[in-house]
Design an enzyme around this catalytic site. Structure first.
Site, mmCIF file in Angstrom:
data_model
loop_
_atom_site.group_PDB
_atom_site.id
_atom_site.type_symbol
_atom_site.label_atom_id
_atom_site.label_comp_id
_atom_site.label_asym_id
_atom_site.label_seq_id
_atom_site.Cartn_x
_atom_site.Cartn_y
_atom_site.Cartn_z
ATOM 1 N N LYS A 36 41.931 42.591 36.542
ATOM 2 C CA LYS A 36 40.598 42.206 36.078
ATOM 3 C C LYS A 36 39.583 42.630 37.140
ATOM 4 O O LYS A 36 39.152 41.832 37.974
ATOM 5 C CB LYS A 36 40.561 40.693 35.818
ATOM 6 C CG LYS A 36 39.570 40.302 34.760
ATOM 7 C CD LYS A 36 39.933 38.982 34.131
ATOM 8 C CE LYS A 36 38.799 38.399 33.335
ATOM 9 N NZ LYS A 36 38.368 39.201 32.194
ATOM 10 N N GLU A 49 43.767 47.652 23.754
ATOM 11 C CA GLU A 49 43.041 46.392 23.578
ATOM 12 C C GLU A 49 41.577 46.677 23.328
ATOM 13 O O GLU A 49 41.197 47.832 23.133
ATOM 14 C CB GLU A 49 43.251 45.486 24.793
ATOM 15 C CG GLU A 49 42.781 46.061 26.116
ATOM 16 C CD GLU A 49 42.924 45.064 27.269
ATOM 17 O OE1 GLU A 49 42.843 43.855 27.054
ATOM 18 O OE2 GLU A 49 43.101 45.523 28.412
HETATM 19 N N1 PLP Z 1 41.605 41.858 27.984
HETATM 20 C C1 PLP Z 1 40.488 42.032 28.684
HETATM 21 C C2 PLP Z 1 40.063 43.418 28.983
HETATM 22 C C3 PLP Z 1 39.748 40.928 29.108
HETATM 23 O O1 PLP Z 1 38.618 41.076 29.790
HETATM 24 C C4 PLP Z 1 40.181 39.630 28.784
HETATM 25 C C5 PLP Z 1 39.450 38.464 29.244
HETATM 26 O O2 PLP Z 1 39.774 37.856 30.218
HETATM 27 C C6 PLP Z 1 41.357 39.497 28.047
HETATM 28 C C7 PLP Z 1 42.047 40.629 27.664
HETATM 29 C C8 PLP Z 1 41.883 38.164 27.713
HETATM 30 O O3 PLP Z 1 42.504 37.568 28.812
HETATM 31 P P1 PLP Z 1 42.583 36.010 28.975
HETATM 32 O O4 PLP Z 1 43.243 35.477 27.768
HETATM 33 O O5 PLP Z 1 43.400 35.812 30.186
HETATM 34 O O6 PLP Z 1 41.189 35.518 29.109
HETATM 35 C C1 COI Z 2 37.195 36.313 29.315
HETATM 36 O O1 COI Z 2 37.611 36.163 28.183
HETATM 37 O O2 COI Z 2 37.258 35.415 30.179
HETATM 38 C C2 COI Z 2 36.603 37.547 29.763
HETATM 39 O O3 COI Z 2 36.494 37.744 30.934
HETATM 40 C C3 COI Z 2 36.140 38.501 28.784
HETATM 41 C C4 COI Z 2 34.753 38.924 29.046
HETATM 42 C C5 COI Z 2 34.521 40.096 28.194
HETATM 43 C C6 COI Z 2 33.763 37.835 28.791
#
Ligand code: PLP
Ligand code: COI
Length: 342
Positions: free
Chosen positions: A183, A219
């Site tokens: 991230k 994704e």
């Molecule tokens: N994929 C991306 C590119 C993201 O920015 C996020 C957000 O965090 C997710 C997937 C979903 O991840 P999570 O469920 O850990 O928030």
């Molecule tokens: C999240 O879901 O926490 C993210 O970081 C996604 C972002 C595009 C807001």
């Protein structure tokens, strides 16, 4: 203290809350860290983050449960993922145990801004870290800042749970063997043009494909895909260049253990997508947002779940996950971290 916010009207935007957490790395060690009311950051014009985008972040939420507790959902997975993100960009990881305590502190300090149970809103928590000292040759910064701020948020997508319209993007998000699995802010910079272009053309989001062959689903810019087959199996794309979503991993567990569904985490060819019955985008911000249609260069893929409502299995997954997060449904051991009472 009651704050003057109309919780149910909130979108996914920034609302300043009183406290944030800051810790600094001086080249050798992290300092003790503290809460501050100062939301401004002063750094050199030559800071690593400004010149070479040395920054990583996380996203998680605090929820008010039915019985008035303020909790976070699996924050240990965010802490762990942020360690991995930092290591990939040659940044000193912020220790996972300290991450968890810092999240607790900043949420407790901003407790008046945690939306009440049943409001449809939550407190979004944004830990982030960046290279703060000067670099001009391409190398890692020596000094870093780790911060956490919070902001109350509503649904990520306007229209709440109305099915989304996506397009297959002609732009790529993350290279094979690159940084798609962490991230890092740079991945999102890469997706800015694609999302603006998608919006300008009337689409809610992009479906990115694998850049090497452009045949497999990866994704979107901010969420993982989850598909449901016509015989109610859950299928999620596997790739080394997508972010390992905490929400997606949790939904797969819920599907298997709570709903008795079969789950497959594997490569998903774009050509397989029209055979699915339902499609959703999962993430902390997105929760699980239904996808109604995907455009692929003139071909329209309309899921049988349609454009009016969430598909049946998507709805079950949504209700079960949010039920666990809000304390209506018993959570698996270790999933809920209690912080304080509202
Ligand atoms: N994929 C991306 C590119 C993201 O920015 C996020 C957000 O965090 C997710 C997937 C979903 O991840 P999570 O469920 O850990 O928030
Ligand atoms: C999240 O879901 O926490 C993210 O970081 C996604 C972002 C595009 C807001």
């Amino acid at each position: 203290m009651a704050v003057d916010i109309n919780w149910s009207e909130l979108g996914f935007g920034y609302v300043k809350t009183p406290f944030r957490y800051v810790s600094r790395f001086d080249g050798e060690k992290w300092d003790g860290g503290a809460l501050t009311e100062d939301d401004k950051i002063t750094i050199s014009e030559c800071a690593g983050v400004l010149q070479y985008s040395q920054s990583v972040f996380e996203g998680l939420k605090a929820y008010t449960t039915e019985d008035g507790r303020i909790v976070t959902f699996r924050p240990d997975l965010n802490a762990e993922r942020m360690v991995g993100s930092a290591e990939r960009l040659e940044m000193p990881p912020f220790p996972a145990e300290r991450f968890l305590k810092a999240v607790d502190e900043v949420v407790a300090a901003n407790r008046d801004y945690v939306p009440p149970y049943g409001s449809g809103a939550t407190l979004y928590i944004r830990p982030f870290m960046f290279g703060s000292s000067e670099v001009i040759g391409v190398k890692p910064a020596k000094e870093y800042e780790f911060r956490i701020f919070t902001t109350p948020v509503g649904p990520y997508f306007k229209g709440g749970i109305k099915p989304l319209v996506l397009r297959v993007s002609d732009f790529d998000r993350a290279a094979p063997r690159g940084t798609g699995h962490i991230k890092a802010g740079l991945n999102y910079a890469m997706s800015m043009h694609a999302i603006v272009d998608a919006h300008n053309n009337g689409f809610d989001e992009n479906m990115f494909l694998d850049p090497a062959t452009r045949t497999y689903v990866e994704e979107t810019g901010g969420a993982n895909f989850l598909f449901v087959t016509r015989d109610k199996r859950i299928v999620t794309p596997k790739s080394d260049s997508i972010l390992p979503s905490v929400t997606r991993r949790s939904l797969c567990y819920v599907a298997e253990k709570y709903l008795g569904l079969k789950v497959e985490h594997r490569k998903v060819a774009l050509e397989e997508v029209p055979s699915f019955a339902e499609c959703g985008l999962c993430g902390t911000a997105a929760v699980i947002s239904p996808v109604g249609k995907i455009y692929d260069h003139g071909r329209e893929i309309l899921f049988p779940s349609g454009m009016e409502k969430m598909g049946e299995v998507t709805r079950l997954l949504y209700d079960t996950l949010t039920g666990i997060q809000m304390g209506r449904i018993p959570a698996p051991e270790g999933w809920i971290r209690e912080i304080c009472r509202r």
